[in-house]
Every structure is written in C-alpha cells, then in structure tokens.
Design an enzyme around this catalytic site. Sequence first.
Site, PDB file in Angstrom:
ATOM      1  N   LYS A   1       0.836  -1.201   0.000  1.00  0.00           N
ATOM      2  CA  LYS A   1       0.000   0.000   0.000  1.00  0.00           C
ATOM      3  C   LYS A   1       0.872   1.253   0.000  1.00  0.00           C
ATOM      4  O   LYS A   1       0.568   2.220  -0.689  1.00  0.00           O
ATOM      5  CB  LYS A   1      -0.963  -0.022   1.202  1.00  0.00           C
ATOM      6  CG  LYS A   1      -2.108  -1.010   0.977  1.00  0.00           C
ATOM      7  CD  LYS A   1      -2.915  -1.354   2.206  1.00  0.00           C
ATOM      8  CE  LYS A   1      -3.851  -2.527   1.875  1.00  0.00           C
ATOM      9  NZ  LYS A   1      -4.603  -3.046   3.014  1.00  0.00           N
TER      10      LYS A   1
ATOM     11  N   GLN B   1      -5.197  -1.774   9.028  1.00  0.00           N
ATOM     12  CA  GLN B   1      -5.034  -3.122   8.467  1.00  0.00           C
ATOM     13  C   GLN B   1      -5.665  -4.166   9.395  1.00  0.00           C
ATOM     14  O   GLN B   1      -5.369  -4.205  10.581  1.00  0.00           O
ATOM     15  CB  GLN B   1      -3.531  -3.402   8.272  1.00  0.00           C
ATOM     16  CG  GLN B   1      -3.225  -4.693   7.564  1.00  0.00           C
ATOM     17  CD  GLN B   1      -3.737  -4.701   6.126  1.00  0.00           C
ATOM     18  OE1 GLN B   1      -3.539  -3.770   5.367  1.00  0.00           O
ATOM     19  NE2 GLN B   1      -4.414  -5.773   5.751  1.00  0.00           N
TER      20      GLN B   1
ATOM     21  N   ASP C   1     -11.678   2.242   2.909  1.00  0.00           N
ATOM     22  CA  ASP C   1     -11.964   0.804   2.786  1.00  0.00           C
ATOM     23  C   ASP C   1     -13.466   0.572   2.577  1.00  0.00           C
ATOM     24  O   ASP C   1     -13.886  -0.519   2.210  1.00  0.00           O
ATOM     25  CB  ASP C   1     -11.550   0.076   4.081  1.00  0.00           C
ATOM     26  CG  ASP C   1     -10.226  -0.661   3.934  1.00  0.00           C
ATOM     27  OD1 ASP C   1      -9.850  -0.969   2.792  1.00  0.00           O
ATOM     28  OD2 ASP C   1      -9.595  -0.939   4.973  1.00  0.00           O
TER      29      ASP C   1
END
Length: 283
Positions: free
Chosen positions: A53, A97, A120
């Site tokens: 990322k 995460q 997300d």
Amino acid sequence: MSAVRMDGKALSAKVRGSILAETEELKKKGVTPGLAVVIVGNDPASEIYVRNKERACEQCGFYSEKYALPEETSQEELLGLIAQLNESPQISGILCQMPVPKHISEQAVIDAIDPRKDVDAFHPVNVGKIMVGNFDFVPCTPAGVMELLDEYQIDPMGKECVVVGRSNIVGKPMAMLLLHRHGTVTICHSRTQDLAEVCRRADILVAAVGKAGFITPDMVKEGAVVIDVGINRNAEGKVCGDVAPEVMDKASYMTPVPGGAGPMTITMLMKNTLKAAKLQHNL
Ligand code: NAP
C-alpha cells in the site's frame, strides 16, 4: 479452448497511471491526497499488504503516513490515533489493516473512522450507502472486480451472477455491485444446498471462499466468466486461488491468481483515497 486471462496487473498499472495524472492536477490546486495506514502487531501477511500500500501511494504521487503499533496497543490508544487522523488536514483516507489483535474490537475501529475518510468503505454509513446505490467509496476488492469486468466489456446486465462467499468485505458488497449493474444475483455460503448446481447456473461466477481449488470444472458452465478472488497457499506454500486451474479450459474469461483480482484491490484503495481528497476539498 482456454479462457482469456483477465490481466489485473496490467489494468492496475493503467489505472495507477491515470490516478497519478489526476494527482498531479490536484497538486496544482494545492491538494495532495494523503493516506494513513495503521497496523497493529506483526502479522507477516499484513506487513506485506501494508508495504504494498505504501508503494502504491508512491506510484500515485500521494502523501502517506504509516503507524506500526505494537501488539499490546490498547483499543483506547488505537481509537485515540484514529481520532487524531480524522482531524488531520493532510490525511484524506485512513486504513487500519485487519485483523487487529483479539483484545481490540474490529467493529469499534471501523466505527471510529470518519466515514469521509473511510477509504476501505467498511463503516456502516458507507455500507448503507452501497446498499441504497448512492455511494462515494466502494470496498476495494469488489470495486476491482467491477473494473476488470468493464475492461473486458463484460456487462452483468441480465446475467446470472453467482457469488460464493458472503463476507462483509467481499461477498456481500460484490453482490450489491452486480445487482446495481442489473445482474440477477445469487449469494452462496457454507449452508447453500446443491452448491455445484447453483454455480453451474452462473454466467458470471465470483469465488470468494478462501479455500484453494474449491471451484472445480464440474461447477462451471461452459463459457462462463470466472472471477477468482481467493488468495490461498497450497501445500507447497504457493499462492493460489479458490478456483482450480483446470476451470481455465471451460471458462470464456478468468482471472488468474496471482495477477487477477489481487492487484486491483490496492489500486482501488488509491482510487478511493483520491476521491476522498477531492470530496474533502469540494473538487
Ligand atoms: P471469509 O470472511 O472467510 O468468508 C468466506 C466465505 O466463504 C463465507 O461466507 C463462507 O460461508 C464461505 N464458505 C466457506 N466454506 C464454504 C463452502 N464449503 N461452501 C460454500 N461457501 C463456503 O473470507 P473473505 O474475507 O471474504 O475472503 C475470501 C477469499 O478472498 C480469501 O481467500 C481471501 O484471502 C481472499 N481475499 C482476497 C482479496 C484480494 O485482495 N483479492 C481481498 C480480500 C480477501 P459462511 O458465511 O456460511 O461461513
């Protein structure tokens, strides 16, 4: 006949190129998209995802911040950091995460992220927006699958679409996106009866199960489009999908693993971050 391989690596590079071009334009207006990536503990797979990322942020010209917190970080401390990032003008998107250590509630973390920075698209506000079909951010994996379908001019309209898996991050939003595009959608899960028969109905079959080689040729209609979201390791430690490789001979189009749906996921995260920056600056 072997299926056309849907090249997520190539499409990903193309989309990242266009994100970079748009970022350069935004920078001229004084806006730099910024992504904060938070990781708690030292899960090796998560560390790889976070590194990828960060690399994607560089490729897209973004500003990024990484917070690697120790395993013993309390929920309060983590939520405190998220509150800080919610207020930070340099940060357009926040990603924590998953999985987080067991003593931290995943849902509490998701709920703490400002929905405008929830790149997300896991926050209930954004999940609800997806449900009603008026959304800013789309969960990255299903969004990547839709881009792949578009790239190969596969239109779900009127097609039998079968999604195997009903997780909040893949199966459910995948089904909603196909439905918004007028597919006739069936969602399957571990309690589905006659799974093979349901799968054989599919013009577009999406596998998000998490079991290596789970979808076998007898479960696939001749000429179906098969999207393999699975990322598993086989007995030799090799990365493989949920779909058995022999399905290639039956499908018309298929995503390889690795190199299909996987690379698109992080690219869609970049796309959401760019969008977040634009929305936050009314651009
Ligand atoms: P998950 O939360 O474990 O969900 C798996 C789903 O598969 C569940 O809905 C489960 O049904 C269903 N399932 C399990 N066994 C089944 C069976 N025998 N028959 C029918 N359905 C069955 O997994 P996930 O997070 O959605 O991830 C799925 C896969 O995608 C994993 O391999 C993961 O690594 C991969 N993934 C890839 C990306 C990417 O970037 N490409 C991103 C996320 C995930 P129940 O609900 O009934 O238990």
